[in-house]
Motif scaffolding. Structure first.
Motif, short mmCIF file in Angstrom:
data_model
loop_
_atom_site.label_atom_id
_atom_site.label_comp_id
_atom_site.label_asym_id
_atom_site.label_seq_id
_atom_site.Cartn_x
_atom_site.Cartn_y
_atom_site.Cartn_z
N ARG A 270 38.44 42.56 46.16
CA ARG A 270 39.89 42.29 46.15
C ARG A 270 40.57 43.28 45.20
N ASN A 271 40.84 44.46 45.71
CA ASN A 271 41.33 45.53 44.84
C ASN A 271 42.41 46.39 45.50
N LYS B 87 49.15 36.48 46.43
CA LYS B 87 48.93 36.93 47.81
C LYS B 87 50.23 37.33 48.48
N ARG C 234 46.93 42.05 40.09
CA ARG C 234 47.59 41.98 41.39
C ARG C 234 48.61 40.85 41.39
N SER D 238 38.65 42.24 56.24
CA SER D 238 38.88 41.64 54.91
C SER D 238 37.60 41.63 54.07
N ASP E 132 42.29 38.55 52.08
CA ASP E 132 42.27 38.32 50.63
C ASP E 132 41.92 39.56 49.83
N ARG E 133 41.54 40.64 50.49
CA ARG E 133 41.28 41.87 49.75
C ARG E 133 42.55 42.42 49.12
#
Length: 518
Positions: free
Chosen positions: A444-445, A509, A506, A440, A471-472
């Motif tokens: 974050r992409n 999550k 994004r 991870s 969380d990436r």
């Protein structure tokens, strides 16, 4: 599954442990950093004509191609080199370009040189204005220094074998030994064609493009390749879409084992299509009845294959299951798949299939056209190079027999194939390095796209990719069947993918979308 079947192949995965050769640092095998400058690093690509496509294949007229020279062994960057074939469709508009979008169709072993043209047909103007589309044949694949074990007559049904009648794997063991022995003739070179080196090649492509970072869209095995790249080169990774996912913690045997549940999740979609057409097909009026009819037909064909009229092709239980596995990957293939079942059932019962059903049989079982300059066994060779070269496999034959028998009892639809013995059990060379740990750590992409009912890379694979990347990555689960998410009927998923590529937006999550049911 198999080079005699004209439906899209998308192999999910298949292995476990690894031989130790040192850690990986900054994308290079340990020990390579000191001599990294010894090898030439290409910083531009000479774009020109592309290799001749397969007969009947369509190609975007705006596509150009070139070659990137890379080390065979990144531990010795000044040593022997190979070439990677790269393609480009320059769609980005001046002043709007934000980068290059590299594609990989997975497999492993699938050629990706023409993937930009295929994706350009489905991507909206906003994405095309923002990116040049880049494709490549991974090392050893297609036009990228293609590898061949010389496997005459070997198809993916041999590589991923179904047990014989009654569940026997004796014939599978014999075939696995023979294939491994044949590949041992090029084993010294083939061992450098692994996932980690392919990811390193991707970074060489980035450098040759003159890009500080590169965006990426990987499907199936290509999701694992993308995750490996993002772990080796986190600072060089721009927006990344992973569609139909491999669980990095299950590379590779444990990932293959997930196909059991994947088949259970997906098969009912096709069974419902057949049940809705029971008056014509006669396979059952409910999904349960169709499932029972399919299992009975597969068992009969295991014991007595049916000859296809006017050919030397025998439809065995393995062929029936292999075609089914492949065609379940796309919703538009479900109706033809049910016609294939009917034709096989008629032949098995000694009946002459209807002309329309014979046409379906011929189309599905037609030989794939040869690609000039590419060995006929190239995909089979590269499937084995990746699966057997990334990690080590158990060599205990009895363990495969026991696992296959247990899986057949619990998951009759997949008939023990996901647990069966592969040539990797007899592979002549250990992996040259440990499996890359996907973590991870990094920006974050990343956007994970995963269908709920995917038989090739099941739901568990997407959840595993999400755990590995933490969380990436944002996770978008779609209540849909099949191997592909984007452009298959979920407007919600399509909009989310486009928004991510254009704006970097994004989803949460954990997000979900509805999808059409067949």
């Amino acid at each position: 599954m198999g080079n005699t079947i004209r439906v899209r192949v998308a192999v999910a995965g298949a292995l476990t442990a690894v031989a130790a050769t040192g850690a990986v640092i900054g994308g290079q095998p340990a020990g390579a950093r000191a001599v990294a400058t010894a090898g030439h690093v290409q910083t531009s690509i000479k774009w020109g004509e592309c290799p001749e496509p397969a007969p009947g294949a369509k190609r975007n007229p705006g596509q150009t191609c070139g070659l990137v020279k890379v080390p065979l062994d990144y531990r010795r960057p000044g040593g022997e080199t190979i070439t990677v074939a790269v393609s480009r469709i320059a769609t980005a508009k001046p002043g709007k370009k934000r980068g290059d979008l590299l594609f990989n169709p997975g497999g492993p072993g699938l050629q990706g040189l023409d993937m930009p043209g295929q994706m350009a047909l489905t991507l909206p103007k906003g994405v095309l204005d923002s990116y040049d589309l880049i494709g490549f044949d991974a090392r050893g694949v297609g036009h990228s220094t293609p590898m061949s074990c010389g496997l005459s007559g070997t198809s993916l049904l041999t590589i991923f074998p179904y047990p014989g009648a009654g569940g026997s794997i004796e014939g599978n063991v014999t075939n696995a030994r023979a294939v491994a022995r044949q590949c041992a003739t090029i084993g010294d070179k083939l061992r450098f064609f692994n996932s980690a080196n392919t990811a390193r090649d991707m970074d060489r492509i980035r450098r040759a493009l003159g890009a500080r970072k590169i965006s990426y869209w990987g499907q199936s095995f290509g999701t694992y390749l993308g995750a490996v790249y993002a772990s080796l080169f986190p600072r060089n990774t721009d927006r990344m879409v992973l569609e139909g996912n491999v669980d990095p913690a299950k590379v590779w045997a444990k990932m293959l084992n997930t196909w059991n549940q994947g088949m259970n999740d997906r098969f009912p979609d096709a069974a419902r299509v057949a049940a809705a057409d029971d008056a014509d097909l006669g396979l059952g009026s409910t999904a349960g009845e169709v499932t029972d009819a399919f299992l009975a037909l597969a068992d009969r064909l295991d014991r007595k294959p049916a000859m296809m009229p006017g050919t030397s092709v025998a439809i065995s239980g393995a062929l029936l299951r292999g075609v089914t596995y492949q065609m379940l990957q796309r919703n538009e293939l479900l109706a033809p798949l049910t016609r294939f079942w009917k034709a096989a059932a008629d032949l098995s019962a000694g009946k002459a299939p209807a002309d329309a059903d014979v046409a379906v049989l011929r189309q599905i079982l037609a030989d794939a056209p040869a690609v000039k300059g590419v060995p006929a066994d190239n995909q089979a060779t590269m499937v084995l190079a990746m699966l057997c070269g990334d990690t080590t496999w158990s060599r205990e034959v009895d363990s495969y027999a026991d696992a296959t028998a247990a899986a057949r009892a619990k998951y009759p639809l997949s008939a023990g194939m996901p647990n069966n013995i592969l040539p990797c059990a007899f592979w002549s060379r250990k992996p040259i390095e440990p499996v890359v740990k996907v973590t991870s750590r990094g920006p974050r992409n990343i956007l994970i796209l995963q269908n709920r009912r995917d038989n090739a890379t099941p739901w568990a694979g997407g959840r595993g990719m999400r755990r590995a990347l933490g969380d990436r990555a944002g996770f978008l689960g779609v209540e849909h069947g099949g191997h592909f998410v984007y452009g298959t009927g979920s407007t919600c998923a399509d909009k989310a993918t486009v928004a991510f590529l254009i704006k970097g937006a994004r989803p949460a999550k954990e997000a979900s979308c509805d999808g059409p049911r067949p």
